[in-house]
Design a protein around this motif. Structure first.
Motif, short mmCIF file in Angstrom:
data_model
loop_
_atom_site.label_atom_id
_atom_site.label_comp_id
_atom_site.label_asym_id
_atom_site.label_seq_id
_atom_site.Cartn_x
_atom_site.Cartn_y
_atom_site.Cartn_z
N LYS A 79 35.66 33.70 44.18
CA LYS A 79 36.82 33.77 43.63
C LYS A 79 37.01 32.91 42.28
O LYS A 79 37.31 33.42 41.17
CB LYS A 79 38.19 33.35 44.54
CG LYS A 79 39.30 33.60 43.81
CD LYS A 79 39.50 35.30 43.40
CE LYS A 79 41.16 35.56 43.06
NZ LYS A 79 41.18 36.92 42.56
N LEU A 80 36.36 31.42 42.50
CA LEU A 80 36.14 30.59 41.09
C LEU A 80 35.53 31.37 40.09
O LEU A 80 35.68 31.52 38.75
CB LEU A 80 35.65 29.40 41.64
CG LEU A 80 35.54 28.68 40.61
CD1 LEU A 80 36.64 27.84 39.69
CD2 LEU A 80 34.74 27.19 41.02
N ILE A 81 34.11 31.89 40.29
CA ILE A 81 33.19 32.59 39.45
C ILE A 81 34.01 33.76 38.86
O ILE A 81 33.91 33.83 37.65
CB ILE A 81 32.01 32.76 40.30
CG1 ILE A 81 31.24 31.59 40.76
CG2 ILE A 81 31.14 33.64 39.41
CD1 ILE A 81 29.94 31.61 41.55
N GLN A 82 34.68 34.52 39.64
CA GLN A 82 35.31 35.81 39.24
C GLN A 82 36.17 35.47 38.37
O GLN A 82 36.42 35.96 37.07
CB GLN A 82 35.89 36.39 40.28
CG GLN A 82 36.76 37.67 40.00
CD GLN A 82 37.12 38.29 41.05
OE1 GLN A 82 37.74 37.61 42.10
NE2 GLN A 82 37.84 39.61 41.00
N ILE A 83 37.00 34.52 38.41
CA ILE A 83 38.30 34.03 37.40
C ILE A 83 37.61 33.39 36.13
O ILE A 83 37.82 33.79 35.00
CB ILE A 83 39.41 33.15 38.30
CG1 ILE A 83 39.95 33.80 39.11
CG2 ILE A 83 40.24 32.04 37.14
CD1 ILE A 83 40.86 32.76 40.27
N TRP A 84 36.54 32.66 36.47
CA TRP A 84 35.79 32.17 35.34
C TRP A 84 35.24 33.16 34.30
O TRP A 84 35.37 33.00 33.16
CB TRP A 84 34.88 30.92 35.76
CG TRP A 84 34.35 30.21 34.79
CD1 TRP A 84 33.53 30.58 33.77
CD2 TRP A 84 34.73 28.92 34.54
NE1 TRP A 84 33.24 29.05 32.85
CE2 TRP A 84 34.16 28.20 33.40
CE3 TRP A 84 35.70 28.18 34.94
CZ2 TRP A 84 34.45 27.13 32.79
CZ3 TRP A 84 36.15 26.91 34.53
CH2 TRP A 84 35.50 26.38 33.44
N GLU A 85 34.71 34.05 35.12
CA GLU A 85 33.80 35.03 34.37
C GLU A 85 34.86 35.99 33.61
O GLU A 85 34.49 36.70 32.46
CB GLU A 85 32.87 35.88 35.08
CG GLU A 85 31.89 35.10 35.43
CD GLU A 85 30.93 34.57 34.59
OE1 GLU A 85 30.32 35.46 33.63
OE2 GLU A 85 30.65 33.36 34.40
N GLN A 86 36.01 36.41 34.08
CA GLN A 86 37.08 37.04 33.47
C GLN A 86 37.45 36.58 32.26
O GLN A 86 38.06 37.42 31.25
CB GLN A 86 38.08 37.59 34.54
CG GLN A 86 37.83 38.55 35.47
CD GLN A 86 38.91 38.55 36.54
OE1 GLN A 86 39.83 37.95 36.60
NE2 GLN A 86 38.69 39.60 37.39
N ASN A 87 37.59 35.11 32.17
CA ASN A 87 38.36 34.58 31.11
C ASN A 87 37.47 33.62 30.15
O ASN A 87 37.76 32.79 29.62
CB ASN A 87 39.21 33.59 31.60
CG ASN A 87 40.58 34.01 32.69
OD1 ASN A 87 41.28 34.72 32.01
ND2 ASN A 87 40.51 33.70 33.82
#
Length: 88
Positions: A79-87
């Motif tokens: 989830k952290l990677i997902q959020i980081w990559e989206q932003n």
């Protein structure tokens, strides 16, 4: 193991990001894509596996690694990677 030790390594972060992006990979592919040697890659994967973040599948002599979906730690990291990559 301490939280800081797991997350203080850029190579481990590269491995986690790679597994997040591509799913399941064998150790040779991970080593090649992260530009690390086999032994170093194996050490990082063993640490991540001991923490329950990744899991290993054996197909004959081939070891495949992926996130351990049963692990809360693994899900949070994904989830952290997902959020980081989206932003970006």
């Amino acid at each position: 193991m301490e939280f800081e030790k797991v997350f203080s390594s850029m190579p481990r972060m590269k491995i986690l990001k790679l597994l997040y992006s591509l799913g399941q990979l064998n150790i040779s592919d991970i080593a090649r894509r992260t530009k690390m040697n086999f032994t170093t890659t194996d050490e990082h994967l063993r640490l991540l596996e001991s923490e329950g973040i990744v899991k290993q599948y054996l197909y004959g002599r081939i070891r495949l690694y992926s996130f351990n979906e049963a692990s809360e730690k693994a899900r949070v990291i994904q989830k952290l990677i997902q959020i980081w990559e989206q932003n970006k």
